[in-house]
Scaffold this motif. Sequence first.
Motif, mmCIF file in Angstrom:
data_model
loop_
_atom_site.group_PDB
_atom_site.id
_atom_site.type_symbol
_atom_site.label_atom_id
_atom_site.label_comp_id
_atom_site.label_asym_id
_atom_site.label_seq_id
_atom_site.Cartn_x
_atom_site.Cartn_y
_atom_site.Cartn_z
ATOM 1 N N LYS A 41 0.836 -1.204 0.000
ATOM 2 C CA LYS A 41 0.000 0.000 0.000
ATOM 3 C C LYS A 41 0.869 1.252 0.000
ATOM 4 O O LYS A 41 0.572 2.222 -0.699
ATOM 5 N N THR A 42 1.978 1.221 0.757
ATOM 6 C CA THR A 42 2.896 2.362 0.772
ATOM 7 C C THR A 42 3.485 2.593 -0.616
ATOM 8 O O THR A 42 3.538 3.726 -1.099
ATOM 9 N N ALA A 43 3.926 1.525 -1.275
ATOM 10 C CA ALA A 43 4.487 1.639 -2.626
ATOM 11 C C ALA A 43 3.443 2.178 -3.599
ATOM 12 O O ALA A 43 3.741 3.040 -4.434
ATOM 13 N N GLU A 44 2.216 1.698 -3.472
ATOM 14 C CA GLU A 44 1.128 2.156 -4.345
ATOM 15 C C GLU A 44 0.890 3.658 -4.159
ATOM 16 O O GLU A 44 0.768 4.402 -5.126
ATOM 17 N N ARG A 45 0.850 4.095 -2.903
ATOM 18 C CA ARG A 45 0.609 5.515 -2.614
ATOM 19 C C ARG A 45 1.784 6.396 -3.070
ATOM 20 O O ARG A 45 1.587 7.506 -3.564
ATOM 21 N N LEU A 46 3.006 5.918 -2.896
ATOM 22 C CA LEU A 46 4.165 6.683 -3.355
ATOM 23 C C LEU A 46 4.142 6.855 -4.873
ATOM 24 O O LEU A 46 4.425 7.934 -5.395
ATOM 25 N N LYS A 47 3.806 5.794 -5.585
ATOM 26 C CA LYS A 47 3.738 5.866 -7.048
ATOM 27 C C LYS A 47 2.624 6.818 -7.477
ATOM 28 O O LYS A 47 2.802 7.630 -8.386
ATOM 29 N N GLU A 48 1.491 6.728 -6.806
ATOM 30 C CA GLU A 48 0.373 7.622 -7.111
ATOM 31 C C GLU A 48 0.776 9.073 -6.876
ATOM 32 O O GLU A 48 0.505 9.951 -7.696
ATOM 33 N N ILE A 52 0.900 12.390 -9.601
ATOM 34 C CA ILE A 52 -0.077 13.480 -9.552
ATOM 35 C C ILE A 52 0.434 14.761 -8.899
ATOM 36 O O ILE A 52 -0.284 15.749 -8.865
ATOM 37 N N THR A 53 1.651 14.767 -8.382
ATOM 38 C CA THR A 53 2.154 15.969 -7.723
ATOM 39 C C THR A 53 3.333 16.561 -8.485
ATOM 40 O O THR A 53 3.951 15.905 -9.311
ATOM 41 N N ALA A 54 3.613 17.795 -8.173
ATOM 42 C CA ALA A 54 4.747 18.478 -8.797
ATOM 43 C C ALA A 54 6.056 17.859 -8.308
ATOM 44 O O ALA A 54 6.150 17.373 -7.186
ATOM 45 N N SER A 55 7.063 17.887 -9.171
ATOM 46 C CA SER A 55 8.371 17.343 -8.809
ATOM 47 C C SER A 55 9.261 18.453 -8.274
ATOM 48 O O SER A 55 9.096 19.620 -8.602
ATOM 49 N N LEU A 56 10.206 18.068 -7.465
ATOM 50 C CA LEU A 56 11.159 19.004 -6.897
ATOM 51 C C LEU A 56 12.557 18.504 -7.196
ATOM 52 O O LEU A 56 12.835 17.316 -7.043
ATOM 53 N N THR A 57 13.414 19.382 -7.648
ATOM 54 C CA THR A 57 14.801 19.007 -7.898
ATOM 55 C C THR A 57 15.660 19.594 -6.786
ATOM 56 O O THR A 57 15.503 20.756 -6.425
ATOM 57 N N THR A 58 16.549 18.787 -6.260
ATOM 58 C CA THR A 58 17.441 19.229 -5.203
ATOM 59 C C THR A 58 18.856 19.311 -5.747
ATOM 60 O O THR A 58 19.293 18.431 -6.469
ATOM 61 N N PHE A 59 19.542 20.366 -5.415
ATOM 62 C CA PHE A 59 20.930 20.527 -5.813
ATOM 63 C C PHE A 59 21.800 20.440 -4.571
ATOM 64 O O PHE A 59 21.493 21.057 -3.555
#
Length: 132
Positions: A41-48, A52-59
């Motif tokens: 369920k955790t893997a399913e929610r992380l993939k979801e 559906i959410t914006a991505s963040l790039t970290t430098f």
Amino acid sequence: LPPPPAAAPAAAPAAAPSADAAPVAEGPRETRVKMTRIRQKTAERLKESQEITASLTTFNEVDMTAIIEMRKKYGDAFLKKHGVKLGFMSPFVAAACRAITEMPAVNAVIDGNEIVYRDYIDVSVAVSSPKG
């Protein structure tokens, strides 16, 4: 993540392969572990969430002094021997492989309801060539 299962004991050394034989891995190269329902369920929610959410790039800042010095010291000889410049990609890939070796769970993937712990590192790098 829990640590991957312990590796199987090493087998007795095999006879040396002939010079023209392709390298062949001995023994299993992956370990599959069935995920618990909560893990699934955790893997399913992380993939979801990823979909559906914006991505963040970290430098992150890294001290590259030693790599820059190595390139200065060996750059000309490397170019003469190999016909290409000594870049930053090789040390980066080597560092990534070392990190995966020290933290093998990072190299795991989810396949259905199993976690697949890979007992190998396979890095692909896109490169340019005169033909594209």
